[in-house]
Design a protein around this motif. Structure first.
Motif, PDB file in Angstrom:
ATOM      1  N   ASP A 122      18.946  71.396  55.104  1.00  0.00           N
ATOM      2  CA  ASP A 122      17.608  71.457  55.689  1.00  0.00           C
ATOM      3  C   ASP A 122      16.713  70.274  55.328  1.00  0.00           C
ATOM      4  N   ILE A 123      17.138  69.465  54.353  1.00  0.00           N
ATOM      5  CA  ILE A 123      16.253  68.400  53.883  1.00  0.00           C
ATOM      6  C   ILE A 123      16.178  67.278  54.921  1.00  0.00           C
ATOM      7  N   SER A 124      14.986  66.714  55.064  1.00  0.00           N
ATOM      8  CA  SER A 124      14.802  65.594  55.988  1.00  0.00           C
ATOM      9  C   SER A 124      14.424  64.353  55.178  1.00  0.00           C
ATOM     10  N   PHE A 125      14.980  63.218  55.568  1.00  0.00           N
ATOM     11  CA  PHE A 125      14.701  61.962  54.890  1.00  0.00           C
ATOM     12  C   PHE A 125      13.818  61.101  55.795  1.00  0.00           C
ATOM     13  N   ALA A 126      12.544  60.997  55.427  1.00  0.00           N
ATOM     14  CA  ALA A 126      11.612  60.236  56.260  1.00  0.00           C
ATOM     15  C   ALA A 126      11.996  58.764  56.297  1.00  0.00           C
ATOM     16  N   ASP A 127      12.402  58.214  55.162  1.00  0.00           N
ATOM     17  CA  ASP A 127      12.819  56.816  55.095  1.00  0.00           C
ATOM     18  C   ASP A 127      14.148  56.759  54.356  1.00  0.00           C
ATOM     19  N   ALA A 128      15.207  57.124  55.055  1.00  0.00           N
ATOM     20  CA  ALA A 128      16.526  57.253  54.434  1.00  0.00           C
ATOM     21  C   ALA A 128      17.022  55.929  53.862  1.00  0.00           C
ATOM     22  N   LYS A 129      16.729  54.826  54.536  1.00  0.00           N
ATOM     23  CA  LYS A 129      17.239  53.534  54.072  1.00  0.00           C
ATOM     24  C   LYS A 129      16.653  53.165  52.716  1.00  0.00           C
ATOM     25  N   THR A 130      15.364  53.447  52.504  1.00  0.00           N
ATOM     26  CA  THR A 130      14.741  53.159  51.217  1.00  0.00           C
ATOM     27  C   THR A 130      15.432  53.938  50.105  1.00  0.00           C
ATOM     28  N   ILE A 131      15.755  55.195  50.373  1.00  0.00           N
ATOM     29  CA  ILE A 131      16.442  56.028  49.380  1.00  0.00           C
ATOM     30  C   ILE A 131      17.855  55.508  49.156  1.00  0.00           C
ATOM     31  N   LEU A 132      18.528  55.126  50.235  1.00  0.00           N
ATOM     32  CA  LEU A 132      19.891  54.597  50.119  1.00  0.00           C
ATOM     33  C   LEU A 132      19.924  53.358  49.239  1.00  0.00           C
ATOM     34  N   LEU A 133      18.927  52.514  49.369  1.00  0.00           N
ATOM     35  CA  LEU A 133      18.894  51.263  48.609  1.00  0.00           C
ATOM     36  C   LEU A 133      18.189  51.420  47.266  1.00  0.00           C
ATOM     37  N   GLY A 134      17.932  52.662  46.864  1.00  0.00           N
ATOM     38  CA  GLY A 134      17.253  52.929  45.601  1.00  0.00           C
ATOM     39  C   GLY A 134      18.216  53.016  44.422  1.00  0.00           C
ATOM     40  N   ASN A 135      17.799  53.726  43.386  1.00  0.00           N
ATOM     41  CA  ASN A 135      18.601  53.864  42.176  1.00  0.00           C
ATOM     42  C   ASN A 135      19.839  54.714  42.425  1.00  0.00           C
ATOM     43  N   ASP A 136      20.719  54.770  41.423  1.00  0.00           N
ATOM     44  CA  ASP A 136      21.990  55.485  41.565  1.00  0.00           C
ATOM     45  C   ASP A 136      21.825  56.975  41.827  1.00  0.00           C
ATOM     46  N   ASP A 137      20.649  57.529  41.484  1.00  0.00           N
ATOM     47  CA  ASP A 137      20.418  58.962  41.706  1.00  0.00           C
ATOM     48  C   ASP A 137      19.239  59.208  42.637  1.00  0.00           C
ATOM     49  N   ALA A 138      18.932  58.213  43.462  1.00  0.00           N
ATOM     50  CA  ALA A 138      17.723  58.295  44.301  1.00  0.00           C
ATOM     51  C   ALA A 138      17.760  59.479  45.254  1.00  0.00           C
ATOM     52  N   ALA A 139      18.895  59.734  45.871  1.00  0.00           N
ATOM     53  CA  ALA A 139      18.989  60.855  46.818  1.00  0.00           C
ATOM     54  C   ALA A 139      18.858  62.191  46.098  1.00  0.00           C
ATOM     55  N   THR A 140      19.463  62.287  44.916  1.00  0.00           N
ATOM     56  CA  THR A 140      19.381  63.530  44.141  1.00  0.00           C
ATOM     57  C   THR A 140      17.948  63.790  43.694  1.00  0.00           C
ATOM     58  N   ARG A 141      17.277  62.755  43.240  1.00  0.00           N
ATOM     59  CA  ARG A 141      15.881  62.924  42.810  1.00  0.00           C
ATOM     60  C   ARG A 141      14.993  63.304  43.986  1.00  0.00           C
ATOM     61  N   TYR A 142      15.270  62.741  45.139  1.00  0.00           N
ATOM     62  CA  TYR A 142      14.515  63.100  46.336  1.00  0.00           C
ATOM     63  C   TYR A 142      14.759  64.566  46.684  1.00  0.00           C
ATOM     64  N   LEU A 143      16.019  64.988  46.605  1.00  0.00           N
ATOM     65  CA  LEU A 143      16.360  66.394  46.850  1.00  0.00           C
ATOM     66  C   LEU A 143      15.617  67.306  45.883  1.00  0.00           C
ATOM     67  N   ALA A 144      15.619  66.954  44.598  1.00  0.00           N
ATOM     68  CA  ALA A 144      14.932  67.776  43.591  1.00  0.00           C
ATOM     69  C   ALA A 144      13.439  67.869  43.887  1.00  0.00           C
ATOM     70  N   GLY A 145      12.838  66.743  44.209  1.00  0.00           N
ATOM     71  CA  GLY A 145      11.408  66.742  44.483  1.00  0.00           C
ATOM     72  C   GLY A 145      11.026  67.591  45.678  1.00  0.00           C
ATOM     73  N   LYS A 146      11.910  67.644  46.658  1.00  0.00           N
ATOM     74  CA  LYS A 146      11.616  68.387  47.877  1.00  0.00           C
ATOM     75  C   LYS A 146      11.997  69.864  47.808  1.00  0.00           C
TER      76      LYS A 146
END
Length: 235
Positions: A122-146
């Motif tokens: 169900d999670i939506s990524f408003a700026d997926a590319k920024t997360i992709l190019l982030g830290n090694d756990d950027a997607a996981t941290r985004y998931l946790a925050g949401k």
């Protein structure tokens, strides 16, 4: 002699071109046309793989208890309980109390895995590319925050049921009653369900992050074409 050298040079050139073409064939496909939607799908696929490969380990016996990354330790207010019980010869009871906290988390994660799967879906990524190019756990941290607040609400009753299922409620009731009966100690009555819920959620996110890092840093961990194509962007 000149003719022989010319033939040799042509052969070497052809060989070099063949080797170059082989190397090119092994490179990831061009990612310049990958859309934000496709990148988001790749991030979800990575998180799903984290649940499938890493979170599933938490559901096994000792999945929390013997995993130093996520082992649930006693909260600060109970460390004095642990020490006091050991001082009066009840070390085995203290050990069992710590173990059943982790057993409750292991049982709960096994029951609640669909909750985490749905959260990723169900999670939506408003700026997926920024997360992709982030830290090694950027997607996981985004998931946790949401999702953490909402998942806590769903996960808390599961932990509560697991406490009863593994007998943690009875063991800790007995343990705390023994501690409170010790002279010159101040009574404690911690909310262990709340504490274990929070610690178990942290453990789930931590293990998802382990797999995300694997996918980001190891090409062999990208098990689908989508993962290979999307994560080639951040190589």
């Amino acid at each position: 002699m000149i003719k022989k050298c010319t033939v040799l040079l042509v052969c070497m050139t052809l060989l070099s071109c063949a080797e170059l073409q082989e190397a090119v064939n092994q490179l990831p496909e061009s990612t310049s046309t990958i859309s934000n939607t496709e990148i988001a799908a790749g991030l979800r696929a990575a998180l799903d793989q984290g649940i499938e490969k890493q979170v599933s380990k938490l559901t096994q016996t000792d999945g929390f208890y013997k995993n130093d990354l996520v082992k649930i330790l006693l909260p600060e207010e109970l460390q004095k309980v642990d020490k006091t019980l050991r001082d009066i010869g009840l070390g085995s009871l203290a050990d069992e109390g710590l173990k059943v906290l982790n057993r409750a988390a292991e049982d709960a994660v096994a029951t609640a895995t669909p909750i985490f799967v749905n959260a990723v879906k169900d999670i939506s990524f408003a700026d997926a590319k920024t997360i992709l190019l982030g830290n090694d756990d950027a997607a996981t941290r985004y998931l946790a925050g949401k999702t953490e607040a909402a998942l806590y609400t769903e996960f808390h009753p599961v932990i509560n049921a697991s406490f009863q299922k593994v007998g943690a409620d009875q063991i800790w009731s007995n343990l705390i009653n023994k501690y409170n009966a010790v002279p010159f100690t101040s009574n404690v009555n911690p909310d262990l369900t709340d504490y274990v819920t929070q610690e178990a959620l942290k453990g789930v996110y931590k293990m998802i992050a382990v797999e995300e890092k694997e996918i980001r840093t190891k090409y062999t961990s990208r098990t689908t074409n989508l993962l290979k194509q999307v994560f080639a962007l951040q190589d």
